[in-house]
Design a protein around this motif. Sequence first.
Motif, PDB file in Angstrom:
ATOM      1  N   TYR A 319       0.896  -1.422   0.189  1.00  0.00           N
ATOM      2  CA  TYR A 319       0.279   0.440  -0.046  1.00  0.00           C
ATOM      3  C   TYR A 319       0.879   1.445  -0.421  1.00  0.00           C
ATOM      4  CZ  TYR A 319      -4.633  -2.190   0.329  1.00  0.00           C
ATOM      5  OH  TYR A 319      -5.693  -3.457  -0.274  1.00  0.00           O
ATOM      6  N   LEU A 320       1.836   0.955   0.106  1.00  0.00           N
ATOM      7  CA  LEU A 320       2.971   2.281   0.534  1.00  0.00           C
ATOM      8  C   LEU A 320       3.237   2.664  -2.013  1.00  0.00           C
ATOM      9  CD1 LEU A 320       6.010   2.303   2.020  1.00  0.00           C
ATOM     10  CD2 LEU A 320       4.289   3.612   2.236  1.00  0.00           C
ATOM     11  N   GLN A 321       3.105   1.534  -1.823  1.00  0.00           N
ATOM     12  CA  GLN A 321       3.086   1.714  -4.023  1.00  0.00           C
ATOM     13  C   GLN A 321       2.153   3.069  -4.297  1.00  0.00           C
ATOM     14  OE1 GLN A 321       4.108  -1.516  -5.980  1.00  0.00           O
ATOM     15  NE2 GLN A 321       4.132  -2.339  -3.643  1.00  0.00           N
ATOM     16  N   PRO A 322       2.069   3.870  -5.117  1.00  0.00           N
ATOM     17  CA  PRO A 322       0.754   4.360  -5.273  1.00  0.00           C
ATOM     18  C   PRO A 322      -0.872   3.479  -6.342  1.00  0.00           C
ATOM     19  CG  PRO A 322       3.026   4.501  -7.762  1.00  0.00           C
ATOM     20  CD  PRO A 322       3.627   3.769  -6.000  1.00  0.00           C
ATOM     21  N   GLU A 323      -1.596   4.163  -5.989  1.00  0.00           N
ATOM     22  CA  GLU A 323      -2.840   3.133  -6.595  1.00  0.00           C
ATOM     23  C   GLU A 323      -2.966   3.044  -7.797  1.00  0.00           C
ATOM     24  OE1 GLU A 323      -6.391   5.883  -5.054  1.00  0.00           O
ATOM     25  OE2 GLU A 323      -7.392   3.585  -6.088  1.00  0.00           O
ATOM     26  N   GLY A 324      -2.520   1.994  -8.523  1.00  0.00           N
ATOM     27  CA  GLY A 324      -2.576   1.606 -10.284  1.00  0.00           C
ATOM     28  C   GLY A 324      -2.362   0.831 -10.189  1.00  0.00           C
ATOM     29  N   LYS A 325      -0.520   1.272  -9.666  1.00  0.00           N
ATOM     30  CA  LYS A 325       0.211   0.546  -9.946  1.00  0.00           C
ATOM     31  C   LYS A 325       1.155  -0.401  -9.012  1.00  0.00           C
ATOM     32  CE  LYS A 325       1.857   4.653 -13.080  1.00  0.00           C
ATOM     33  NZ  LYS A 325       2.379   5.879 -12.345  1.00  0.00           N
ATOM     34  N   ARG A 326       0.520  -0.913  -7.898  1.00  0.00           N
ATOM     35  CA  ARG A 326       0.476  -1.415  -6.829  1.00  0.00           C
ATOM     36  C   ARG A 326       0.884  -2.906  -7.679  1.00  0.00           C
ATOM     37  NH1 ARG A 326      -3.738   0.538  -3.130  1.00  0.00           N
ATOM     38  NH2 ARG A 326      -2.755   2.944  -3.076  1.00  0.00           N
ATOM     39  N   VAL A 327       2.389  -3.388  -6.788  1.00  0.00           N
ATOM     40  CA  VAL A 327       2.494  -4.743  -7.012  1.00  0.00           C
ATOM     41  C   VAL A 327       3.191  -5.060  -6.065  1.00  0.00           C
ATOM     42  CG1 VAL A 327       4.273  -6.698  -8.821  1.00  0.00           C
ATOM     43  CG2 VAL A 327       3.535  -4.558  -9.608  1.00  0.00           C
ATOM     44  N   PHE A 328       1.968  -6.568  -5.151  1.00  0.00           N
ATOM     45  CA  PHE A 328       2.807  -6.977  -4.583  1.00  0.00           C
ATOM     46  C   PHE A 328       3.495  -8.239  -4.760  1.00  0.00           C
ATOM     47  CE2 PHE A 328       2.521 -11.228  -1.550  1.00  0.00           C
ATOM     48  CZ  PHE A 328       2.604 -10.321  -0.413  1.00  0.00           C
ATOM     49  N   ARG A 329       4.844  -7.593  -3.886  1.00  0.00           N
ATOM     50  CA  ARG A 329       5.925  -8.566  -3.674  1.00  0.00           C
ATOM     51  C   ARG A 329       6.309  -9.474  -2.004  1.00  0.00           C
ATOM     52  NH1 ARG A 329       7.775  -4.197  -5.744  1.00  0.00           N
ATOM     53  NH2 ARG A 329       8.135  -4.429  -7.641  1.00  0.00           N
ATOM     54  N   PRO A 330       6.256 -10.669  -2.172  1.00  0.00           N
ATOM     55  CA  PRO A 330       6.517 -11.261  -0.705  1.00  0.00           C
ATOM     56  C   PRO A 330       7.927 -10.615   0.113  1.00  0.00           C
ATOM     57  CG  PRO A 330       5.723 -13.029  -2.462  1.00  0.00           C
ATOM     58  CD  PRO A 330       6.452 -11.680  -3.117  1.00  0.00           C
ATOM     59  N   VAL A 331       7.403 -10.755   1.395  1.00  0.00           N
ATOM     60  CA  VAL A 331       8.769 -10.068   1.964  1.00  0.00           C
ATOM     61  C   VAL A 331       9.650 -11.627   2.455  1.00  0.00           C
ATOM     62  CG1 VAL A 331       8.307  -7.915   2.046  1.00  0.00           C
ATOM     63  CG2 VAL A 331       7.525  -9.692   4.171  1.00  0.00           C
ATOM     64  N   THR A 332      11.145 -11.878   3.049  1.00  0.00           N
ATOM     65  CA  THR A 332      11.616 -11.848   4.078  1.00  0.00           C
ATOM     66  C   THR A 332      11.570 -11.824   4.860  1.00  0.00           C
ATOM     67  OG1 THR A 332      13.522 -13.458   2.251  1.00  0.00           O
ATOM     68  CG2 THR A 332      13.354 -13.918   4.770  1.00  0.00           C
ATOM     69  N   VAL A 333      10.900 -12.530   6.397  1.00  0.00           N
ATOM     70  CA  VAL A 333      10.392 -12.144   7.458  1.00  0.00           C
ATOM     71  C   VAL A 333      10.985 -12.648   8.063  1.00  0.00           C
ATOM     72  CG1 VAL A 333       7.790 -13.000   7.269  1.00  0.00           C
ATOM     73  CG2 VAL A 333       9.368 -14.479   8.234  1.00  0.00           C
ATOM     74  N   GLN A 334      11.377 -11.515   9.264  1.00  0.00           N
ATOM     75  CA  GLN A 334      12.501 -11.836  10.940  1.00  0.00           C
ATOM     76  C   GLN A 334      12.337 -11.349  12.464  1.00  0.00           C
ATOM     77  OE1 GLN A 334      15.869 -10.851   9.779  1.00  0.00           O
ATOM     78  NE2 GLN A 334      15.063 -10.461   7.462  1.00  0.00           N
ATOM     79  N   PRO A 335      12.794 -12.125  12.846  1.00  0.00           N
ATOM     80  CA  PRO A 335      12.010 -12.533  14.266  1.00  0.00           C
ATOM     81  C   PRO A 335      11.457 -11.428  14.126  1.00  0.00           C
ATOM     82  CG  PRO A 335      14.129 -13.221  13.932  1.00  0.00           C
ATOM     83  CD  PRO A 335      13.790 -12.702  12.758  1.00  0.00           C
ATOM     84  N   SER A 336       9.775 -11.821  14.708  1.00  0.00           N
ATOM     85  CA  SER A 336       8.912 -10.870  15.027  1.00  0.00           C
ATOM     86  C   SER A 336       8.198 -11.206  16.763  1.00  0.00           C
ATOM     87  CB  SER A 336       7.909 -10.462  14.274  1.00  0.00           C
ATOM     88  OG  SER A 336       6.581  -9.931  14.792  1.00  0.00           O
ATOM     89  N   VAL A 337       7.967 -10.733  17.490  1.00  0.00           N
ATOM     90  CA  VAL A 337       7.263 -11.108  18.807  1.00  0.00           C
ATOM     91  C   VAL A 337       5.791 -11.266  18.735  1.00  0.00           C
ATOM     92  CG1 VAL A 337       8.360  -9.936  20.027  1.00  0.00           C
ATOM     93  CG2 VAL A 337       6.668  -8.914  19.889  1.00  0.00           C
TER      94      VAL A 337
END
Length: 500
Positions: A319-337
Amino acid sequence: MRVEDFSAADRRLLIPQPREGLAYRCLGCRKLFDIGRLLYTCPECGSVLLLEDGRPAWADKRRSARSWRRAFDLRRALNLPALKGIFLFHEFIAPPIPLEAVVYLGEGHTPQVAANSHLAALAGGPFWFKNDGQNPSASFKDRGMACALSYINYLVRERGLRQVLSVCASTGDTSASAALYSSYLSGAVASAVLLPRGKVTPQQLAQPLGAGARVFELPGVFDDCMKVVEHLAETCDVALLNSKNAWRILGQESYSYEVAQGFDYDLGGLAVVLPIGNAGNITAVMSGFLKLYKAGVIDSLPKVIGVQSRHADPVFRYYLQPEGKRVFRPVTVQPSVAQAAMIGNPVSMPRVARLAEEYDRLSGERRVFVVRVSEQEIMDWMLTANRYGHVACTQGGESLAGLVAARKEGVVGKDEAAVVDSTAHHLKFVGFQQMYYEDSFPPEFGIRPKKRLQNRPEEVVPKGLRRLPEPGRPLPPEEMKAFVASCAGEIAKRLGLKKR
Ligand SMILES: *Cc1c(COP(=O)(O)O)cnc(C)c1O
Ligand SMILES: [Zn+2]
């Protein structure tokens, strides 16, 4: 109350009649598929599915919004187990399921607790915690599982389905819930769960073990387990219980219906804040509010604020990407509580994109937002909430930290109230609290404990006594007296108590 205790007019509202019309809708090719069998992805194009009601009772113009509200409110007084949980909203959830097939283990109708006024001031304005940890397996996953297992039970009872093996991959809570609900149908349903080794808490691991599931621990993180379980679901005869299973989404819509009921259906100026992991829950919450809105049961759509940790933030980045041009990219997760939401490639992302677009369009403005918080903020807000009488899990801490971030960014205004989803019970994640108190977080978390939020037990060792009490060996009266006086004196001294 019993059905007979209601007036004749109200009785017609009380008991829902099973109704055909639900079908799987593919979000890729848009084709419809019959619900006579379990499907998770489109048999033709492989995209994710949602269950769509082709002729929903709630869109029937002859039935007023007021009569829906009345039906839901009357059912709260009705003493009928099948309608006590999520199926109180039967017509909005899964209308084909007859009440006899409903599996009710006490899920739903979780408390919505007004935030302590000091805590609200710290968080920038009024809010409520909705404590979904107070579900049977101590997380919101029970809402979806009650629906999915009711559907399976219906197939077993009416469509001759036999010897079901339910499977799921899990960050801990899905497996706890799947194993519990499957075990309630034992004889017809057995369960197997796949967990990332060391990435679920000991409490969460204990849950499917206790319910008698086959528990498989795999190397890697949740996203890796998900790939394996998807392969199993595609190649073997199993019932997949991850949120890819659209029946789970339907059940989780009950959260929205309860929030609406909790505010007497007036949701103007409200924001609902919840963590995003696999994105099933935010899908359900949006879908639920959309149905209520289309039925006229609510006349404004509340804001929906999804929250992600910096360590698992693919939806935020989208959702940081501009509307209409959004492409979903998976991320590699880091440890999270917020371990239950530690997911880099959320299965429901296509659902979120579609529903958020519809949500904003029907609202006439942007009303779905995603904010991002740090691991530090998650822990600090979870512990702070507890200091003011609230029990929040790490994901609940993430929600609250997200509300604070949303208020800072102006996404939620000063005069807007919020419902903050505490998605599981704190006790499942108490190990993170302990790490905070002991300052023993591995460096990857980036968490520095604040002194004022730390706490630990203080030992009291009475001095000058010959013996101390032990289990099974009480002290003689004189020694006991000395023991009590010594301990009480020491505690009074440490607490600075004055003698009366
Ligand atoms: C599953 C879970 C989440 C994440 O929900 P998704 O539907 O995967 O986005 C958050 N908190 C808790 C406690 C969970 O169990
Ligand atoms: Zn398709």
